[in-house]
Design a protein around this motif. Sequence first.
Motif, PDB file in Angstrom:
ATOM      1  N   LEU A 101       0.826  -1.209   0.000  1.00  0.00           N
ATOM      2  CA  LEU A 101       0.000   0.000   0.000  1.00  0.00           C
ATOM      3  C   LEU A 101       0.862   1.261   0.000  1.00  0.00           C
ATOM      4  O   LEU A 101       0.613   2.206  -0.762  1.00  0.00           O
ATOM      5  N   ARG A 145      -6.455   1.160  -2.385  1.00  0.00           N
ATOM      6  CA  ARG A 145      -6.870  -0.199  -2.013  1.00  0.00           C
ATOM      7  C   ARG A 145      -7.805  -0.787  -3.065  1.00  0.00           C
ATOM      8  O   ARG A 145      -7.761  -1.987  -3.369  1.00  0.00           O
ATOM      9  N   GLY A 146      -8.652   0.048  -3.644  1.00  0.00           N
ATOM     10  CA  GLY A 146      -9.567  -0.427  -4.685  1.00  0.00           C
ATOM     11  C   GLY A 146      -8.816  -0.898  -5.917  1.00  0.00           C
ATOM     12  O   GLY A 146      -9.121  -1.952  -6.491  1.00  0.00           O
ATOM     13  N   ARG A 162      -5.621  -8.183  -1.960  1.00  0.00           N
ATOM     14  CA  ARG A 162      -6.867  -7.982  -1.225  1.00  0.00           C
ATOM     15  C   ARG A 162      -6.645  -8.076   0.283  1.00  0.00           C
ATOM     16  O   ARG A 162      -5.752  -8.779   0.748  1.00  0.00           O
ATOM     17  N   LYS A 163      -7.483  -7.339   1.015  1.00  0.00           N
ATOM     18  CA  LYS A 163      -7.488  -7.376   2.481  1.00  0.00           C
ATOM     19  C   LYS A 163      -6.087  -7.157   3.047  1.00  0.00           C
ATOM     20  O   LYS A 163      -5.456  -6.158   2.798  1.00  0.00           O
ATOM     21  N   ARG A 183      -5.982   8.871  -2.680  1.00  0.00           N
ATOM     22  CA  ARG A 183      -6.521   8.517  -1.365  1.00  0.00           C
ATOM     23  C   ARG A 183      -6.277   7.031  -1.090  1.00  0.00           C
ATOM     24  O   ARG A 183      -6.212   6.214  -2.008  1.00  0.00           O
ATOM     25  N   GLU A 184      -6.208   6.676   0.209  1.00  0.00           N
ATOM     26  CA  GLU A 184      -5.926   5.282   0.568  1.00  0.00           C
ATOM     27  C   GLU A 184      -7.021   4.345   0.072  1.00  0.00           C
ATOM     28  O   GLU A 184      -6.732   3.249  -0.410  1.00  0.00           O
ATOM     29  N   ASP A 185      -8.285   4.765   0.158  1.00  0.00           N
ATOM     30  CA  ASP A 185      -9.367   3.884  -0.296  1.00  0.00           C
ATOM     31  C   ASP A 185      -9.306   3.669  -1.807  1.00  0.00           C
ATOM     32  O   ASP A 185      -9.602   2.585  -2.312  1.00  0.00           O
ATOM     33  N   GLU A 186      -8.856   4.703  -2.565  1.00  0.00           N
ATOM     34  CA  GLU A 186      -8.698   4.548  -4.006  1.00  0.00           C
ATOM     35  C   GLU A 186      -7.570   3.563  -4.316  1.00  0.00           C
ATOM     36  O   GLU A 186      -7.707   2.696  -5.187  1.00  0.00           O
TER      37      GLU A 186
END
Length: 535
Positions: free
Chosen positions: A399, A415-416, A424-425, A410-413
């Motif tokens: 990450l 991770r997606g 994953r995860k 962004r971190e959520d972007e």
Amino acid sequence: MLSIRKLKKTYGGRTLFEDASMQINYGERVALVGPNGAGKSTLFGIILHTVEADAGTVDRDEYTMVGFLPQESEAVGDETVLAVATGQAGMLEDLETTLKKFEDAGEVDKPEYFEAQAKYDALSNPQTEAKAKKILRGLGYKEVDFERPAKEMSGGWIMRAHLARLLVMEPDLLMLDEPTNHLDLMSLLWLQDYLKNYTGALFMISHDRQFMDELVETVYDINDQKLIPYSGNYSSYVEQREENYQRQLAAYKNQQKQVEQLQDFVDKFRSVASKAAQAQSKMKQIEKMDKIDKPKPPSKPFRFQIPEPPRGGQRAITLEGIHMAYGDKVVYENMEVTIERGERTVLVGPNGSGKSTLLKILAGELEFQKGTRQLGHNAKIGYFSQHRAATLNPNNSVLTEVLDAAPTLREDEARGILGSFMFRKEDVYKMTKVLSGGEKSRLNLVKFLVDPPNLLLMDEPTTHLDILTVESLIMALEKYAGTLVFISHDVHFIRKLATDVIHVNDGQLQRYHGDYDYFIEKSGAGDERAALTAE
């Protein structure tokens, strides 16, 4: 030769195989396919008795000799390359010890004894050394390498020495786990031709679609915990698998439609006295049906789009009067090349002709002695090296590596996007230094995705990638708006992408303004793969 019946294997509560069966006959050429984590290497381990099955049987003829090439090479000591290839590096001594142990125990009728004896006989044959040298040459070794300590060489070259030893032994069943990963194009072509005439059976795991198409005649697909056989090569398997899915889906839909019609009648007339008996009959008809499960669609390449890179000038990069030498060895003298915006250029030519050197010069990774390298207006270079690990910070997590490449992300972007590339995860918190070759390749692809260059230079980008990821990369690069220069031995990959070909040989560049088929026609090379190494 080899028969597997009613196999069951679970790992950590996850079932890999349930009531799975398969058979390999003498001289048969078989590929084992399935998504990452499906259990391909586990099945190899069960056959080799390094992994224990929960249930089922694995039987092979008692006189069958099995040879296995793992993905990662075995450790070596001070022995020479030739000693590894001939089995003189301790293997003959180990076999002697094994044979004596069985003889002392009076167990000379066991299959393990027969196999050890066959391997010992093969490696102690007076012709072994001459045979090993011939195979080593085919795999790319030079005469001067034969007496070099193997440990001085890279893992890929050590792997070739172990492969040579297997080919010297000529096992009845040759098991290969990703045999092309560490081979350059010349040695891959040599191995492919050698295996075409191999008299024993082949059982392979491979991500090289062309290699499988050339060699295999049966494909076993790990699907829904079963081993599903398909007749033909890999391309034939893909077609048959899709046809089977469509047939099963049609049968499922037809049955669902029939059930719906019957149920509608039951719901409508179960309370009508004159129709109650008919409704009851149709209810029993539904209950007696042999229900068809909805089939799972075949795994498809995941789709991702490389964002629009910054627009560059008409000339992406120009090299003029380049003199490049390693000591006394001159690679290029007064070399010139121009790459225009939007071109997709593949570099082809014999092994050692300077293709990777040219790519490194374009990338600014190598200093040359004379000449100029001029970047086009607003050029932004991305270099996808053969040595993926060198481009990653070993102390970064997956990450963090992506977030460092694109600070505005962004971190959520992040991770997606990583999820689309099978991180994953908790996988996103793995340190890059523990990643496999395939994971490092996928992570580098993600870094290009989040911060796209307009001049992308790629050296063997498909190495360590599974077939679906290769197809995903092809689809993304087909729509990529920048300029691409690449080296590859994957003909399928080249055919899909190349719009220009530069043939590199003995320091000379010859440009072909057309796709790969145009190059084959104009260069006079009759074979699509041989053309890659034409002189």
